[in-house]
Design an enzyme around this catalytic site. Structure first.
Site, PDB file in Angstrom:
ATOM      1  N   TYR A 194     -10.220   2.743   4.657  1.00 19.87           N
ATOM      2  CA  TYR A 194      -9.038   3.056   5.477  1.00 19.87           C
ATOM      3  C   TYR A 194      -9.458   3.599   6.846  1.00 19.87           C
ATOM      4  O   TYR A 194      -8.938   3.178   7.885  1.00 19.87           O
ATOM      5  CB  TYR A 194      -8.162   4.066   4.731  1.00 19.87           C
ATOM      6  CG  TYR A 194      -6.948   4.505   5.520  1.00 19.87           C
ATOM      7  CD1 TYR A 194      -5.841   3.669   5.644  1.00 19.87           C
ATOM      8  CD2 TYR A 194      -6.901   5.745   6.149  1.00 19.87           C
ATOM      9  CE1 TYR A 194      -4.727   4.062   6.376  1.00 19.87           C
ATOM     10  CE2 TYR A 194      -5.791   6.151   6.873  1.00 19.87           C
ATOM     11  CZ  TYR A 194      -4.711   5.302   6.985  1.00 19.87           C
ATOM     12  OH  TYR A 194      -3.604   5.684   7.707  1.00 19.87           O
TER      13      TYR A 194
ATOM     14  N   SER B 117      -4.652   6.174  13.147  1.00 19.58           N
ATOM     15  CA  SER B 117      -4.596   7.390  12.328  1.00 19.58           C
ATOM     16  C   SER B 117      -5.572   8.423  12.856  1.00 19.58           C
ATOM     17  O   SER B 117      -6.734   8.101  13.148  1.00 19.58           O
ATOM     18  CB  SER B 117      -4.936   7.088  10.873  1.00 19.58           C
ATOM     19  OG  SER B 117      -4.995   8.314  10.152  1.00 19.58           O
TER      20      SER B 117
HETATM   21  N1  LIG Z   1       1.761   9.130   6.409  1.00 21.39           N
HETATM   22  C1  LIG Z   1       0.693   9.584   7.058  1.00 21.39           C
HETATM   23  O1  LIG Z   1       0.235  10.733   6.881  1.00 21.39           O
HETATM   24  C2  LIG Z   1      -0.003   8.716   8.064  1.00 21.39           C
HETATM   25  C3  LIG Z   1      -0.978   9.294   8.895  1.00 21.39           C
HETATM   26  C4  LIG Z   1      -1.632   8.499   9.824  1.00 21.39           C
HETATM   27  C5  LIG Z   1      -1.307   7.162   9.920  1.00 21.39           C
HETATM   28  N2  LIG Z   1      -0.370   6.618   9.095  1.00 21.39           N
HETATM   29  C6  LIG Z   1      -0.073   5.201   9.244  1.00 21.39           C
HETATM   30  O2  LIG Z   1       1.319   5.049   9.505  1.00 21.39           O
HETATM   31  C7  LIG Z   1       1.786   3.839   8.908  1.00 21.39           C
HETATM   32  C8  LIG Z   1       2.937   4.136   7.943  1.00 21.39           C
HETATM   33  O3  LIG Z   1       2.525   5.130   7.025  1.00 21.39           O
HETATM   34  P1  LIG Z   1       3.403   5.475   5.726  1.00 21.39           P
HETATM   35  O4  LIG Z   1       2.984   6.816   5.266  1.00 21.39           O
HETATM   36  O5  LIG Z   1       4.828   5.189   5.990  1.00 21.39           O
HETATM   37  O6  LIG Z   1       2.815   4.349   4.718  1.00 21.39           O
HETATM   38  P2  LIG Z   1       3.415   3.715   3.353  1.00 21.39           P
HETATM   39  O7  LIG Z   1       2.250   3.351   2.512  1.00 21.39           O
HETATM   40  O8  LIG Z   1       4.453   4.606   2.763  1.00 21.39           O
HETATM   41  O9  LIG Z   1       4.177   2.400   3.863  1.00 21.39           O
HETATM   42  C9  LIG Z   1       3.458   1.249   4.212  1.00 21.39           C
HETATM   43  C10 LIG Z   1       4.431   0.066   4.253  1.00 21.39           C
HETATM   44  O10 LIG Z   1       3.643  -1.102   4.577  1.00 21.39           O
HETATM   45  C11 LIG Z   1       4.052  -2.151   3.702  1.00 21.39           C
HETATM   46  N3  LIG Z   1       2.942  -3.114   3.530  1.00 21.39           N
HETATM   47  C12 LIG Z   1       1.767  -2.905   2.891  1.00 21.39           C
HETATM   48  N4  LIG Z   1       1.049  -4.045   2.887  1.00 21.39           N
HETATM   49  C13 LIG Z   1       1.777  -4.983   3.543  1.00 21.39           C
HETATM   50  C14 LIG Z   1       1.582  -6.344   3.861  1.00 21.39           C
HETATM   51  N5  LIG Z   1       0.465  -7.007   3.472  1.00 21.39           N
HETATM   52  N6  LIG Z   1       2.524  -7.004   4.579  1.00 21.39           N
HETATM   53  C15 LIG Z   1       3.656  -6.358   4.951  1.00 21.39           C
HETATM   54  N7  LIG Z   1       3.925  -5.074   4.657  1.00 21.39           N
HETATM   55  C16 LIG Z   1       2.989  -4.386   3.967  1.00 21.39           C
HETATM   56  C17 LIG Z   1       4.398  -1.456   2.396  1.00 21.39           C
HETATM   57  O11 LIG Z   1       5.227  -2.284   1.568  1.00 21.39           O
HETATM   58  C18 LIG Z   1       5.112  -0.205   2.903  1.00 21.39           C
HETATM   59  O12 LIG Z   1       6.487  -0.434   3.095  1.00 21.39           O
HETATM   60  C19 LIG Z   1       0.583   3.193   8.266  1.00 21.39           C
HETATM   61  O13 LIG Z   1      -0.029   2.310   9.203  1.00 21.39           O
HETATM   62  C20 LIG Z   1      -0.330   4.371   8.005  1.00 21.39           C
HETATM   63  O14 LIG Z   1      -1.689   3.987   7.917  1.00 21.39           O
HETATM   64  C21 LIG Z   1       0.281   7.360   8.164  1.00 21.39           C
END
Ligand SMILES: NC(=O)c1ccc[n+]([C@@H]2O[C@H](COP(=O)([O-])OP(=O)(O)OC[C@H]3O[C@@H](n4cnc5c(N)ncnc54)[C@H](O)[C@@H]3O)[C@@H](O)[C@H]2O)c1
Length: 251
Positions: free
Chosen positions: A157, A144
């Site tokens: 985080y 991230s």
């Molecule tokens: N959306 C953003 O702005 C952003 C920015 C930087 C990084 N990210 C990273 O990108 C990735 C996806 O982001 P997002 O916005 O889609 O997140 P989100 O929270 O919408 O989705 C996360 C998914 O991970 C699953 N999950 C959580 N714990 C779990 C576990 N123990 N085992 C299996 N599955 C599990 C959840 O059920 C969900 O489907 C993440 O790694 C997040 O940190 C997101």
């Protein structure tokens, strides 16, 4: 022309039930991959598989559990006999409650570390023999750019995602000799269908004003780099952290 070698690959995507994880699955299906869409939310990945067809296999996994990761790896090998790529995307993210770091409950800290940093290590370890056997495997760990921005009020985080990039670099050195590449895809703010507390409207506007590309990102903005890193076209790229952030920060 699509990315080389990608259309025949079997790829595992964790955290695939929603948000950016589901977008990686959709893109990889368009590229001709077979995708194991894994999430602790089995219903979510079943709905995605029903939408996308036979090239998506839904799987339940809790990435913080070594037993569950071993079951995922065994199921993948039983079904396909190989795995050529992995996106370690699952994380505790959209459900995070913001706190100054001195008020983060210890339980929340531990839960985030168990999923966001121990998770990618456990999933990778469980799939390692399969990835080595591929001979042209690629792992994409999701970091991230909140780390580079020094964003506040979710230090657990931030620490977990900083560790993902650090782990990637050393992992790439340990796995290079086995023909396995490892990189971190580091998204800037990405606005998905899931609402969350981590970016207020004022913060969104302030970040947008600092970007080179003057628009916000959606999940599909992340998928080209993931597809490229999983393909054979990126065969000389390993150990890197690559940002997709519209020019918001420079690493
Ligand atoms: N959306 C953003 O702005 C952003 C920015 C930087 C990084 N990210 C990273 O990108 C990735 C996806 O982001 P997002 O916005 O889609 O997140 P989100 O929270 O919408 O989705 C996360 C998914 O991970 C699953 N999950 C959580 N714990 C779990 C576990 N123990 N085992 C299996 N599955 C599990 C959840 O059920 C969900 O489907 C993440 O790694 C997040 O940190 C997101």
């Amino acid at each position: 022309m699509s990315y080389q070698g990608l259309d025949s690959k079997v790829i595992v995507v964790t955290g695939a039930a929603q948000g950016i994880g589901a977008a990686y699955v959709r893109r990889l299906v368009l590229e001709g991959c077979t995708v194991i869409a894994a999430d602790r939310n089995l219903h979510g990945v079943e709905v995605l598989a029903a939408e996308l067809g036979d090239s998506v296999v839904p799987a339940a996994v809790d990435v913080s559990s070594a037993v569950s990761c071993a079951e995922l790896a065994a199921a993948a090998m039983e079904r396909f006999g190989r795995v050529d790529g992995l996106i370690n995307n699952a994380a505790i993210f959209s459900t995070i409650a913001m706190h100054p770091f001195w008020e983060i409950p210890e339980k929340e800290w531990d839960a985030i570390m168990a999923v966001n940093i121990k998770g990618p290590w456990l999933v990778t370890t469980a799939l390692l023999e399969a990835l080595k056997a591929s001979g042209r495997a690629s792992i994409v760990n999701i970091g991230s750019d909140a780390v580079a921005l020094g964003r506040t009020e979710y230090l657990h985080y931030i620490a977990s995602k900083g560790a993902v990039a650090a782990m990637t670099f050393s992992m790439s050195k340990e796995l290079g000799g086995f023909g396995v590449r490892v990189n971190t895809l580091s998204p800037g703010p990405v606005y998905t269908e899931v609402s969350r507390e981590t970016v207020t409207e004022a913060q969104r506007e302030a970040m947008l004003a600092r970007q080179a590309v003057p628009r916000t990102a959606g999940p599909d903005d992340m998928t080209s780099l993931a597809a490229f890193l999983l393909s054979d076209d990126s065969g000389y790229i390993s150990g890197q952290t690559i940002s997709v952030n519209g020019g918001l920060v420079h690493r």
